[in-house]
Design a protein around this motif. Structure first.
Motif, PDB file in Angstrom:
ATOM      1  N   TYR A  86      20.636   7.115 -39.880  1.00  7.86           N
ATOM      2  CA  TYR A  86      20.207   8.276 -40.657  1.00  7.86           C
ATOM      3  C   TYR A  86      18.792   8.088 -41.168  1.00  7.86           C
ATOM      4  O   TYR A  86      18.304   6.975 -41.350  1.00  7.86           O
ATOM      5  CB  TYR A  86      21.187   8.555 -41.807  1.00  7.86           C
ATOM      6  CG  TYR A  86      20.719   8.207 -43.203  1.00  7.86           C
ATOM      7  CD1 TYR A  86      19.965   9.108 -43.954  1.00  7.86           C
ATOM      8  CD2 TYR A  86      21.060   6.981 -43.795  1.00  7.86           C
ATOM      9  CE1 TYR A  86      19.559   8.796 -45.247  1.00  7.86           C
ATOM     10  CE2 TYR A  86      20.662   6.678 -45.084  1.00  7.86           C
ATOM     11  CZ  TYR A  86      19.904   7.579 -45.812  1.00  7.86           C
ATOM     12  OH  TYR A  86      19.507   7.269 -47.083  1.00  7.86           O
ATOM     13  N   CYS A  87      18.129   9.227 -41.379  1.00  3.78           N
ATOM     14  CA  CYS A  87      16.798   9.229 -41.991  1.00  3.78           C
ATOM     15  C   CYS A  87      16.723  10.412 -42.936  1.00  3.78           C
ATOM     16  O   CYS A  87      17.245  11.496 -42.627  1.00  3.78           O
ATOM     17  CB  CYS A  87      15.725   9.335 -40.907  1.00  3.78           C
ATOM     18  SG  CYS A  87      14.028   9.225 -41.546  1.00  3.78           S
ATOM     19  N   LEU A 107      14.388   8.783 -34.666  1.00  3.77           N
ATOM     20  CA  LEU A 107      15.764   9.264 -34.494  1.00  3.77           C
ATOM     21  C   LEU A 107      16.028   9.672 -33.046  1.00  3.77           C
ATOM     22  O   LEU A 107      17.103   9.405 -32.498  1.00  3.77           O
ATOM     23  CB  LEU A 107      16.033  10.451 -35.421  1.00  3.77           C
ATOM     24  CG  LEU A 107      16.159  10.161 -36.925  1.00  3.77           C
ATOM     25  CD1 LEU A 107      16.416  11.449 -37.689  1.00  3.77           C
ATOM     26  CD2 LEU A 107      17.257   9.147 -37.204  1.00  3.77           C
ATOM     27  N   CYS A 110      16.744   6.770 -30.928  1.00  4.87           N
ATOM     28  CA  CYS A 110      18.127   6.323 -31.145  1.00  4.87           C
ATOM     29  C   CYS A 110      19.094   7.194 -30.351  1.00  4.87           C
ATOM     30  O   CYS A 110      20.059   6.693 -29.752  1.00  4.87           O
ATOM     31  CB  CYS A 110      18.468   6.369 -32.634  1.00  4.87           C
ATOM     32  SG  CYS A 110      17.521   5.213 -33.655  1.00  4.87           S
ATOM     33  N   ALA A 117      22.727  10.346 -34.688  1.00  6.53           N
ATOM     34  CA  ALA A 117      21.681  10.419 -35.715  1.00  6.53           C
ATOM     35  C   ALA A 117      22.017  11.487 -36.744  1.00  6.53           C
ATOM     36  O   ALA A 117      22.585  12.531 -36.408  1.00  6.53           O
ATOM     37  CB  ALA A 117      20.331  10.711 -35.074  1.00  6.53           C
TER      38      ALA A 117
END
Length: 488
Positions: A86-87, A107, A110, A117
């Motif tokens: 997560y961001c 992300l 990923c 994500a």
């Protein structure tokens, strides 16, 4: 073939290729277990390899730091099964900027590697304000402003991922494994006293006071408010909530977020009995002078086309200094390192042609604004810099004209048949006197629609001097432009 031969060592010797009918590519599996070691896909640039171990992206300079550091368990975890990363993006403005874009790209990397994500748009934490990297408290935003910003930031993220999937990936859409959430959704049901009585007692003042952002602000004359001081508690709780709800194991963020990441790690360790979670930071993007490319620095390059047009975004990367090109290609594009090296070699052998800047501008404008945005940026660039006639100018629409000539003196006139060039320059107030106008025109100092004209009495001709899109562009000398908009 040569790429396939090189890595045949260690665990890879025990790997066999298995065709995956759903993903439409080859997955190499270890004979001793079912862990995917490498995903092999094809592209217009040849074969590329995407390891589920996203730490391999360190070769691109994408990851600045890891917490806990040098953990041998993280690569094993990444290869064992798809993880959730997560961001967070606090909606303190109505658009993301280029500095935030690097986190979105992180992300996407990923997602490309097969992980899941989560983008957290901080509708709650934006009301508090992150003190990281700030010398003074943020201006308080109204709830209505934050709600509007949440919608726009969500649109930014969706647009970038959609453009990536349709224009730069063209494989299994990564969007299906992306979730965008608003942390206001889980805080609206929290009771303040209960939150402090349960979550609050998990934090230790010593650790909170030791954070760099806190120590810096406490030494300043302005100090730090309680709300700012508590920000790290809320970001830590976000990580805990995502870990418990979605099984999130990694947090991604800018390098100035490491203190907040550690707070989340420590909270999860206490609540979840030593659960395996990690923090991963991307470098802060800086200008050649070392200034942070963010809102506060005053030099932000926005992802919203109404704040930074596709043309301006394109030009920003075209003007990038040569010494930054290789680093930015690795950070902001999905080109292989081999492709980037090839571009760098061309850059060294033909620096005047700026192949690196052109590739960077092309890929990023397409990623942010799609193919239509890139087409618009190129039309504007051709109209302003690569024209020896009116053709490129005539292709510009009203929005592009407004963007390209927003700082140019603009005059609205009624076209009168038989109007001469010198009359036009006087109507547009290009010269103080007719005598001066005659001198400059006869010396070749005036161009009309990129065509040099030395006859002051030249009669304006429709479709040559007055273009089909209703404009005429005058250039006086090398720098002074005047845009004539004709009433139609």
């Amino acid at each position: 073939r040569s790429n396939m031969a090189a890595p045949m060592c260690g665990a890879f010797r025990r790997a066999i290729p298995v065709w995956h009918p759903l993903l439409n590519h080859v997955v190499y599996r270890n004979l001793q277990n079912t862990t995917p070691l490498l995903i092999v896909t094809s592209s217009s640039h040849g074969r590329k390899y995407y390891s589920s171990n996203i730490l391999d992206l360190h070769d691109r300079g994408l990851f600045h730091d890891i917490f806990p550091g040098a953990s041998p368990q993280l690569p094993v975890l990444l290869k064992s099964s798809p993880q959730t990363v997560y961001c967070g993006f606090d909606p303190t403005a109505d658009s993301l900027h280029v500095g935030n874009l690097l986190c979105v790209i992180g992300l996407i990397h990923c997602l490309r590697a097969g992980h899941h994500a989560i983008a957290v748009v901080g509708g709650a934490t934006a009301l508090i304000g992150d003190p990281s990297g700030k010398t003074s408290e943020r201006e308080r935003l109204s709830e209505e402003t934050v709600r509007e910003n949440v919608e726009k930031i969500t649109e930014n993220i969706n647009r970038v991922v959609d453009n990536h999937d349709s224009l730069l990936w063209n494989k299994e859409p990564t969007k299906s494994r992306l979730r965008i959430v608003n942390n206001a959704d889980w805080y609206k049901s929290e009771n303040l006293v209960e939150f402090l009585a349960t979550t609050g007692r998990m934090f230790r003042m010593g650790n909170m006071l030791s954070k760099h952002s806190v120590r810096t602000r406490l030494k300043s004359s302005e100090g730090m408010s309680l709300s700012e001081f508590s920000y790290q508690v809320f970001q830590a709780f976000d990580f805990l909530h995502l870990h418990q709800t979605y099984g999130c194991t990694l947090q991604l963020g800018g390098s100035d977020q490491m203190g907040n990441m550690k707070a989340g790690y420590e909270l999860i360790q206490r609540v979840s009995d030593g659960a395996e979670v990690y923090g991963l930071t991307v470098p802060l993007v800086t200008s050649t002078q070392g200034d942070k490319l963010g809102k506060t620095a005053g030099n932000a390059v926005w992802l919203d086309s109404t704040k930074t047009s596709p043309y301006d975004l394109y030009q920003y990367f075209l003007r990038l200094p040569d010494e930054d090109v290789d680093r930015y290609l690795k950070l902001f594009t999905f080109l292989s390192l081999k492709e980037i090296q090839s571009i760098s070699n061309k850059q060294k052998s033909q620096p005047a042609k700026t192949p690196g800047q052109h590739k960077l501008a092309e890929v990023l404008t397409m990623l942010v604004h799609g193919s239509e945005g890139l087409d618009s940026a190129i039309r504007c660039t051709d109209a302003l810099f690569h024209s020896e006639g009116p053709e490129h100018l005539e292709n510009l629409n009203k929005a592009e004209l407004s963007t390209l000539f927003r700082d140019v003196s603009t005059v609205k006139l009624e076209f009168v048949p038989g109007m001469s060039l010198i009359e036009l320059t006087m109507f547009a107030k290009c010269f103080p006197t007719i005598r001066r106008a005659n001198e400059v025109i006869e010396e070749g100092g005036v161009s009309i629609n990129h065509m040099r004209e030395d006859n002051p009495n030249r009669v304006l001709v429709p479709n040559i001097h007055v273009l089909k899109n209703g404009i005429t562009l005058l250039r006086i000398g090398k720098r002074h432009h005047y845009l004539i908009k004709w009433h139609q």
